[in-house]
Scaffold this motif. Structure first.
Motif, mmCIF file in Angstrom:
data_model
loop_
_atom_site.group_PDB
_atom_site.id
_atom_site.type_symbol
_atom_site.label_atom_id
_atom_site.label_comp_id
_atom_site.label_asym_id
_atom_site.label_seq_id
_atom_site.Cartn_x
_atom_site.Cartn_y
_atom_site.Cartn_z
ATOM 1 N N LEU A 54 -18.266 -27.785 -7.853
ATOM 2 C CA LEU A 54 -18.290 -29.242 -7.727
ATOM 3 C C LEU A 54 -18.251 -29.648 -6.250
ATOM 4 N N ARG A 55 -17.385 -28.982 -5.483
ATOM 5 C CA ARG A 55 -17.230 -29.343 -4.079
ATOM 6 C C ARG A 55 -18.458 -28.966 -3.247
ATOM 7 N N CYS A 56 -19.213 -27.995 -3.726
ATOM 8 C CA CYS A 56 -20.479 -27.684 -3.042
ATOM 9 C C CYS A 56 -21.511 -28.788 -3.270
ATOM 10 N N MET A 57 -21.348 -29.556 -4.348
ATOM 11 C CA MET A 57 -22.339 -30.595 -4.662
ATOM 12 C C MET A 57 -22.256 -31.785 -3.713
ATOM 13 N N ASN A 58 -21.170 -31.883 -2.942
ATOM 14 C CA ASN A 58 -21.152 -32.900 -1.881
ATOM 15 C C ASN A 58 -20.738 -32.293 -0.536
ATOM 16 N N TYR A 59 -20.811 -30.972 -0.489
ATOM 17 C CA TYR A 59 -20.523 -30.249 0.756
ATOM 18 C C TYR A 59 -19.097 -30.449 1.255
ATOM 19 N N LEU A 60 -18.168 -30.756 0.334
ATOM 20 C CA LEU A 60 -16.760 -30.632 0.707
ATOM 21 C C LEU A 60 -16.515 -29.160 1.002
ATOM 22 N N GLU A 61 -17.261 -28.298 0.317
ATOM 23 C CA GLU A 61 -17.361 -26.887 0.689
ATOM 24 C C GLU A 61 -18.814 -26.603 1.025
ATOM 25 N N GLU A 62 -19.021 -25.958 2.145
ATOM 26 C CA GLU A 62 -20.382 -25.576 2.501
ATOM 27 C C GLU A 62 -20.653 -24.202 1.924
ATOM 28 N N PRO A 63 -21.726 -24.053 1.146
ATOM 29 C CA PRO A 63 -22.013 -22.732 0.581
ATOM 30 C C PRO A 63 -22.243 -21.696 1.691
ATOM 31 N N THR A 64 -21.892 -20.461 1.403
ATOM 32 C CA THR A 64 -22.173 -19.378 2.350
ATOM 33 C C THR A 64 -23.674 -19.138 2.429
ATOM 34 N N PRO B 264 -22.391 -45.080 -6.344
ATOM 35 C CA PRO B 264 -22.899 -43.712 -6.322
ATOM 36 C C PRO B 264 -24.027 -43.516 -7.341
ATOM 37 N N LYS B 265 -24.857 -42.524 -7.078
ATOM 38 C CA LYS B 265 -25.894 -42.153 -8.039
ATOM 39 C C LYS B 265 -25.419 -41.025 -8.948
ATOM 40 N N VAL B 266 -24.369 -40.353 -8.490
ATOM 41 C CA VAL B 266 -23.804 -39.230 -9.244
ATOM 42 C C VAL B 266 -22.287 -39.346 -9.174
ATOM 43 N N MET B 267 -21.619 -39.010 -10.269
ATOM 44 C CA MET B 267 -20.157 -38.964 -10.238
ATOM 45 C C MET B 267 -19.690 -37.560 -10.624
ATOM 46 N N LEU B 268 -18.821 -37.008 -9.788
ATOM 47 C CA LEU B 268 -18.239 -35.694 -10.049
ATOM 48 C C LEU B 268 -16.770 -35.889 -10.437
ATOM 49 N N PHE B 269 -16.365 -35.250 -11.506
ATOM 50 C CA PHE B 269 -14.977 -35.362 -11.970
ATOM 51 C C PHE B 269 -14.368 -33.968 -12.049
ATOM 52 N N ASP B 270 -13.270 -33.757 -11.332
ATOM 53 C CA ASP B 270 -12.616 -32.444 -11.370
ATOM 54 C C ASP B 270 -11.297 -32.538 -12.135
ATOM 55 N N GLU B 271 -11.328 -32.149 -13.389
ATOM 56 C CA GLU B 271 -10.175 -32.209 -14.289
ATOM 57 C C GLU B 271 -9.441 -33.537 -14.169
ATOM 58 N N PRO B 272 -10.145 -34.634 -14.434
ATOM 59 C CA PRO B 272 -9.578 -35.959 -14.166
ATOM 60 C C PRO B 272 -8.402 -36.334 -15.059
ATOM 61 N N THR B 273 -8.224 -35.617 -16.164
ATOM 62 C CA THR B 273 -7.123 -36.001 -17.060
ATOM 63 C C THR B 273 -6.020 -34.954 -17.137
ATOM 64 N N SER B 274 -6.160 -33.855 -16.392
ATOM 65 C CA SER B 274 -5.187 -32.777 -16.632
ATOM 66 C C SER B 274 -3.820 -33.032 -15.994
ATOM 67 N N THR C 39 -22.248 -40.761 0.397
ATOM 68 C CA THR C 39 -22.006 -42.090 -0.176
ATOM 69 C C THR C 39 -22.615 -42.204 -1.570
ATOM 70 N N GLU C 40 -23.557 -41.334 -1.882
ATOM 71 C CA GLU C 40 -24.220 -41.405 -3.191
ATOM 72 C C GLU C 40 -23.514 -40.570 -4.252
ATOM 73 N N VAL C 41 -22.569 -39.757 -3.816
ATOM 74 C CA VAL C 41 -21.867 -38.868 -4.745
ATOM 75 C C VAL C 41 -20.394 -39.250 -4.787
ATOM 76 N N GLY C 42 -19.982 -39.844 -5.896
ATOM 77 C CA GLY C 42 -18.577 -40.217 -6.047
ATOM 78 C C GLY C 42 -17.795 -39.055 -6.611
ATOM 79 N N MET C 43 -16.527 -38.926 -6.193
ATOM 80 C CA MET C 43 -15.733 -37.813 -6.721
ATOM 81 C C MET C 43 -14.358 -38.299 -7.157
#
Ligand code: ADP
Ligand code: MG
Length: 239
Positions: free
Chosen positions: A44-54, A154-164, A76-80
């Motif tokens: 998920l984090r690679c999808m907005n480069y919060l992590e840069e892939p190797t 955003p055009k895309v929304m990423l959710f990382d375990e939003p309810t856990s 700005t187009e990818v909400g997380m």
């Protein structure tokens, strides 16, 4: 809308993503499941480069994220939305929603506030505009976090375990907001173990284990007719 090609990510000697290939079309709701530590958050984090892939390529809305000039636009187009709500504690709910609009989008204050109030109404929290985050329940805070992400259109929304991180009785109010977003056609990638949500809302489910996509298909295929043994084992533990 999102294209990952042979994405690998290494932390030191630990190769966490071992070649992820993934195409996500506009309007899809892709649910990612898999054991803890399998690489779900990293994907998920690679999808907005919060992590840069190797190595490998990430393309969002036809922009290659390795292009530094495009990265700010893409972000700005990818909400997380994260497991922890990460609201700014010293700001009111409405200020949380207007900050990035004003600073990043350069939206005028009155317009940002109007948009903020509309979004609060949309997540059922119109009356909480002047409240501070710590006075809200976890479910309310997470709905504010979703509204804050939406404020950037955003055009895309990423959710990382939003309810856990939520108490059980608050899970449904957050899932309901996510469901209504999906019904409005938002492209979404959701890491969650909420099978009800996955079955009802997901267009596709991916099972990730040890940094690889081991199985993907419709919710029915993945949950009711799993082929991969590790997926079968995983489902037997969580269902
Ligand atoms: P999941 O979300 O499926 O639980 P993660 O993507 O968070 O898995 O993590 C996958 C693996 O990568 C884990 O072994 C984790 O310890 C490691 N990892 C994640 N982020 C980092 C980091 N910033 N530095 C070092 N290791 C990391
Ligand atoms: Mg994770």
């Amino acid at each position: 809308m999102i294209k990952l090609e042979n994405v690998r990510k290494r932390f030191g000697k630990n190769e966490v993503l071992k070649g992820i290939d993934l195409h996500i079309e506009k309007g899809e709701v892709v649910v990612i499941i898999g054991p803890s530590g399998s690489g779900k958050s990293t994907v998920l984090r690679c999808m907005n480069y919060l992590e840069e892939p190797t190595s490998g390529t990430v393309i969002v809305d036809n922009m290659d994220l390795s292009d530094k000039d495009k990265l700010n636009t893409v972000r700005t187009e990818v909400g997380m939305v994260f497991q922890r709500f990460n609201l700014f504690p010293h700001m009111t709910v409405l200020e949380n929603l207007t900050l990035a609009q004003e600073k990043v989008r350069k939206t005028a204050k009155a317009e940002a506030q109007e948009r903020g109030r509309k979004l609060l109404d949309r997540v059922g929290l119109a009356e909480k505009a002047e409240a501070y985050p710590q006075s809200l329940s976890g479910g309310q805070q997470q709905r504010v976090a979703i509204a804050r992400a939406l404020a950037m259109t955003p055009k895309v929304m990423l959710f990382d375990e939003p309810t856990s991180a939520l108490d059980p009785e608050m899970v449904h109010e957050v899932l309901d907001v996510m469901k209504s977003l999906a019904q409005d056609g938002m492209t979404m990638v959701v890491v969650t173990h909420e099978m009800g949500f996955a079955k009802e809302v997901g267009t596709r489910v991916l099972f990730i284990d040890e940094g690889q996509i081991l199985e993907e298909g419709t919710p029915t295929e993945v949950f009711d007719h799993p082929k991969n043994e590790r997926l079968q084992l995983f489902l037997s533990k969580i269902l």
